[in-house]
Design a protein around this motif. Structure first.
Motif, PDB file in Angstrom:
ATOM      1  N   MET A   2       0.823  -1.195   0.000  1.00 15.88           N
ATOM      2  CA  MET A   2       0.000   0.000   0.000  1.00 15.88           C
ATOM      3  C   MET A   2       0.867   1.260   0.000  1.00 15.88           C
ATOM      4  N   ILE A   3       1.853   1.300   0.874  1.00 17.65           N
ATOM      5  CA  ILE A   3       2.689   2.496   0.981  1.00 17.65           C
ATOM      6  C   ILE A   3       3.483   2.718  -0.297  1.00 17.65           C
ATOM      7  N   TYR A   4       4.097   1.676  -0.805  1.00 22.32           N
ATOM      8  CA  TYR A   4       4.901   1.827  -2.008  1.00 22.32           C
ATOM      9  C   TYR A   4       4.021   2.088  -3.224  1.00 22.32           C
ATOM     10  N   GLY A   5       2.820   1.550  -3.219  1.00 18.55           N
ATOM     11  CA  GLY A   5       1.903   1.800  -4.320  1.00 18.55           C
ATOM     12  C   GLY A   5       1.382   3.226  -4.331  1.00 18.55           C
ATOM     13  N   ILE A   6       1.146   3.807  -3.156  1.00 25.74           N
ATOM     14  CA  ILE A   6       0.637   5.174  -3.085  1.00 25.74           C
ATOM     15  C   ILE A   6       1.761   6.197  -3.242  1.00 25.74           C
ATOM     16  N   VAL A   7       2.862   5.993  -2.531  1.00 27.95           N
ATOM     17  CA  VAL A   7       3.926   6.997  -2.471  1.00 27.95           C
ATOM     18  C   VAL A   7       5.020   6.731  -3.493  1.00 27.95           C
ATOM     19  N   GLY A   8       5.386   5.475  -3.665  1.00 28.49           N
ATOM     20  CA  GLY A   8       6.469   5.141  -4.595  1.00 28.49           C
ATOM     21  C   GLY A   8       7.826   5.568  -4.054  1.00 28.49           C
ATOM     22  N   ASN A   9       8.700   6.031  -4.920  1.00 29.07           N
ATOM     23  CA  ASN A   9      10.050   6.455  -4.537  1.00 29.07           C
ATOM     24  C   ASN A   9      10.137   7.965  -4.362  1.00 29.07           C
ATOM     25  N   ASN A  10       9.132   8.591  -3.827  1.00 27.13           N
ATOM     26  CA  ASN A  10       9.124  10.035  -3.651  1.00 27.13           C
ATOM     27  C   ASN A  10      10.072  10.407  -2.515  1.00 27.13           C
ATOM     28  N   PRO A  11      11.206  11.049  -2.812  1.00 25.75           N
ATOM     29  CA  PRO A  11      12.170  11.377  -1.754  1.00 25.75           C
ATOM     30  C   PRO A  11      11.669  12.443  -0.784  1.00 25.75           C
ATOM     31  N   VAL A  12      10.707  13.260  -1.194  1.00 28.35           N
ATOM     32  CA  VAL A  12      10.164  14.290  -0.308  1.00 28.35           C
ATOM     33  C   VAL A  12       9.365  13.646   0.829  1.00 28.35           C
ATOM     34  N   LEU A  13       8.655  12.566   0.517  1.00 32.54           N
ATOM     35  CA  LEU A  13       7.794  11.912   1.500  1.00 32.54           C
ATOM     36  C   LEU A  13       8.470  10.743   2.209  1.00 32.54           C
ATOM     37  N   ALA A  14       9.668  10.381   1.799  1.00 26.49           N
ATOM     38  CA  ALA A  14      10.312   9.166   2.303  1.00 26.49           C
ATOM     39  C   ALA A  14      10.469   9.174   3.816  1.00 26.49           C
ATOM     40  N   GLU A  15      10.878  10.278   4.386  1.00 27.28           N
ATOM     41  CA  GLU A  15      11.093  10.319   5.840  1.00 27.28           C
ATOM     42  C   GLU A  15       9.780  10.186   6.604  1.00 27.28           C
ATOM     43  N   GLU A  16       8.713  10.683   6.053  1.00 29.99           N
ATOM     44  CA  GLU A  16       7.423  10.672   6.733  1.00 29.99           C
ATOM     45  C   GLU A  16       6.711   9.324   6.647  1.00 29.99           C
ATOM     46  N   VAL A  17       6.890   8.580   5.566  1.00 28.71           N
ATOM     47  CA  VAL A  17       6.114   7.357   5.361  1.00 28.71           C
ATOM     48  C   VAL A  17       6.942   6.080   5.459  1.00 28.71           C
ATOM     49  N   THR A  18       8.212   6.192   5.801  1.00 30.59           N
ATOM     50  CA  THR A  18       9.040   4.992   5.889  1.00 30.59           C
ATOM     51  C   THR A  18       8.629   4.155   7.085  1.00 30.59           C
ATOM     52  N   VAL A  19       8.338   2.892   6.829  1.00 27.22           N
ATOM     53  CA  VAL A  19       8.073   1.900   7.868  1.00 27.22           C
ATOM     54  C   VAL A  19       9.150   0.824   7.728  1.00 27.22           C
ATOM     55  N   ILE A  20       9.126  -0.154   8.601  1.00 28.97           N
ATOM     56  CA  ILE A  20      10.184  -1.162   8.582  1.00 28.97           C
ATOM     57  C   ILE A  20      10.237  -1.867   7.230  1.00 28.97           C
ATOM     58  N   ASP A  21       9.098  -2.195   6.667  1.00 28.51           N
ATOM     59  CA  ASP A  21       9.080  -2.920   5.393  1.00 28.51           C
ATOM     60  C   ASP A  21       9.701  -2.107   4.258  1.00 28.51           C
ATOM     61  N   THR A  22       9.355  -0.828   4.171  1.00 29.13           N
ATOM     62  CA  THR A  22       9.944  -0.009   3.110  1.00 29.13           C
ATOM     63  C   THR A  22      11.422   0.240   3.379  1.00 29.13           C
TER      64      THR A  22
END
Length: 160
Positions: free
Chosen positions: A94-114
């Motif tokens: 879900m996270i990778y499908g919605i956000v993808g490799n967006n470096p702006v959002l990476a710090e906010e949406v990173t979970v253990i799996d990502t």
């Protein structure tokens, strides 16, 4: 898109909204599954208990509180234990499908799996494997502790 002259929100360039977006998306995703489980459990209840409570003068709230909730207790415990087991697992798809490799959002949406996925690409397979093993061990410890506490609270009823 502007509403009433307000500035448009640039969702993919403002990280402050994404914790709530991910939380609400996850709740929305799992609510259908959980409601089906609860509905299946309630379909198995004896209707004569509700009729007897109604004849005895119980209103709808009292029937819910004193009949439905106690009969749903085993289902609530099992679903709660399954949820505890998923605490350390973010929904990578879900996270990778919605956000993808967006470096702006990476710090906010990173979970253990990502993080495991990103570290596999940058730090190597062995580091990512160690993180995944730690995640699994912590999940096992949490679900074992939650199962023990559920057995104490619910007179020996738990998953194992």
């Amino acid at each position: 898109m502007e509403f009433f002259g307000a500035e448009p929100i640039r969702w993919y360039s403002e990280p402050k909204y994404w914790k709530w977006i991910i939380i609400l998306s996850s709740v929305w995703k799992w609510s259908g599954y959980s409601s089906i489980i609860y509905m299946a459990a309630m379909a198995n209840f004896d209707g004569s208990l509700y009729e007897a409570a109604k004849v005895d003068g119980a209103n709808k709230f009292q029937r819910i509180l004193f009949l439905t909730v106690p009969m749903l207790k085993p289902t609530i415990i099992v679903l709660s234990l399954l949820s505890v087991g998923r605490i350390f697992y973010g929904d990578f798809g879900m996270i990778y499908g919605i956000v993808g490799n967006n470096p702006v959002l990476a710090e906010e949406v990173t979970v253990i799996d990502t993080y495991v996925y990103q570290s596999m690409r940058t730090l190597g397979f062995s580091y990512a494997t160690a993180i995944g093993l730690f995640q699994s061990v912590m999940g096992l410890i949490l679900i074992t502790a939650a199962n023990k506490s559920a057995k104490k609270i619910n007179d020996g009823e738990g998953l194992f």
